[in-house]
Design an enzyme around this catalytic site. Structure first.
Site, PDB file in Angstrom:
ATOM      1  N   HIS A 116       3.543   1.147   9.830  1.00  0.00           N
ATOM      2  CA  HIS A 116       4.203   1.380   8.536  1.00  0.00           C
ATOM      3  C   HIS A 116       3.431   0.603   7.475  1.00  0.00           C
ATOM      4  CE1 HIS A 116       7.569   2.388   5.827  1.00  0.00           C
ATOM      5  NE2 HIS A 116       7.284   1.222   5.272  1.00  0.00           N
ATOM      6  N   CYS A 117       2.856   1.317   6.519  1.00  0.00           N
ATOM      7  CA  CYS A 117       2.042   0.698   5.475  1.00  0.00           C
ATOM      8  C   CYS A 117       2.925   0.359   4.282  1.00  0.00           C
ATOM      9  CB  CYS A 117       0.916   1.650   5.064  1.00  0.00           C
ATOM     10  SG  CYS A 117      -0.198   0.957   3.818  1.00  0.00           S
ATOM     11  N   VAL A 118       3.044  -0.931   3.979  1.00  0.00           N
ATOM     12  CA  VAL A 118       3.890  -1.344   2.855  1.00  0.00           C
ATOM     13  C   VAL A 118       3.251  -0.975   1.525  1.00  0.00           C
ATOM     14  CG1 VAL A 118       4.995  -3.205   4.149  1.00  0.00           C
ATOM     15  CG2 VAL A 118       2.864  -3.652   2.942  1.00  0.00           C
TER      16      VAL A 118
END
Length: 341
Positions: A192-194
């Site tokens: 999950h890329c913030v």
């Protein structure tokens, strides 16, 4: 005894009302994601704005070599466009794949009871199956087409209960993981890329690779222009201090995105994900597979083709014979035959 400021409560109510009126700001998670995106865009603009306002030779070069600067601004625009395209793309949610399978199957049109698919979980984003026209306890629901498809991807004898997500209650194919930030199960979950505010998975891994590739190229080009600006003209100390600070930030960003590009290139060539590589021993069906064996790799050419050309078929677990064949050490004949490809 605390003192209450009379102006604080109206301000809090006005702030809450402002967030409620804007759907993108009402959720704290979406609000923080939006602020991160805004910060990333502003960081790109700062590096360009500094050269425009403080480097006279930069403007002269723009007039003298318009093709050179036009190419740079084209890369700058494409990079930001690719960022927003990747950020708004779907990583490949299980609920969407499940809906597609159920809609194309005749089994969902033949039973007398109607089955509906809807989102309902902690954040009302996951999928559950409800049966209308009868009590859930009195009606025994037959196996769904999606359930049969998932079971066929695992070795014979695997129980469907062991494959069901404990959060959104859907059957998970191999390489699937529930993302707690998105509150959905993602096919071929990578991470999950913030900074993007979304997951990287089966459907957007290629877009993510192109984005970090363009970002790496843009950082290298910008770094060259900054070094050229620093070494050409004598400038006041405060300009040198600003340029050195920006160079440090730019160098750190370049190292990060370049390592990320190399790492994800390796993952694509071997058909792996970050989650599978980091948590290999925690994934039940990968615990007994040797470290140097990539169970889902189909060869370099086919791995790249599947990622770049949108082949979104679900991967099944390899058989014991396939694992044994892939664990064989490479020989000279294998090299000549391009076994790795």
């Amino acid at each position: 005894m605390g003192v209450c400021c009379p102006f604080l409560q109206p301000w809090d109510r006005a702030r809450d009302q402002f967030f409620i009126n804007l759907p993108c700001l009402s959720d704290p998670v979406r609000r923080s994601s939006l602020l991160l995106k805004l910060a990333l865009v502003l960081l790109h603009l700062v590096f360009i704005a500094f050269l425009f306002f403080f480097d006279a030779e930069f403007l002269e070069k723009t007039k003298r070599d318009p093709w050179y600067m036009a190419s740079y601004f084209f890369l700058f625009s494409v990079t930001l466009l690719q960022y927003f395209v990747t950020s708004g793309s779907s990583p490949g949610y299980v609920v969407d794949a499940m809906r597609d399978v159920c809609e194309t199957s005749a089994m969902y049109r033949s039973p007398p009871t109607t089955t509906s698919i809807q989102h309902a979980s902690r954040k009302s984003e996951s999928l559950v199956v409800t049966v209308e026209g009868g009590s859930a306890s009195s009606v025994r629901r037959p196996p769904t087409p999606w359930g049969k498809l998932v079971v066929d991807l695992y070795p014979p004898g695997t129980s469907i209960r062991n494959l069901t997500c404990g959060y959104c209650h859907v059957e998970q194919p191999p390489r699937t993981k529930h993302c707690h930030d998105c509150d959905r199960c993602v096919l071929q979950f990578d991470h999950h890329c913030v900074w993007l505010g979304t997951c990287i998975g089966q459907k957007n891994h290629c877009k993510f690779w192109w984005y970090i590739c363009e970002e790496t190229t843009l950082c290298i080009w910008t770094l060259i222009m900054y070094v050229d600006y620093l070494s050409n003209v004598t400038k006041p100390w405060w300009k040198n201090a600003i340029i050195i600070l920006l160079l440090v930030i730019l160098s750190m960003s370049l190292i990060f995105v370049m390592l990320l590009l190399i790492f994800h290139s390796y993952l694509i060539l071997t058909n792996q994900s970050t989650y599978e590589l980091v948590r290999r021993r925690r994934i039940p069906y990968m615990r007994n597979i040797p470290e140097r064996v990539h169970p889902f790799s189909k060869g370099i050419r086919r791995n790249v083709y599947n990622i770049c050309c949108g082949n979104h078929n679900l991967d099944s677990l390899p058989t014991a014979f396939e694992l044994e064949d892939r664990s064989r050490p490479y020989t000279c004949i294998d090299m000549l035959k391009c076994r790795c490809c």
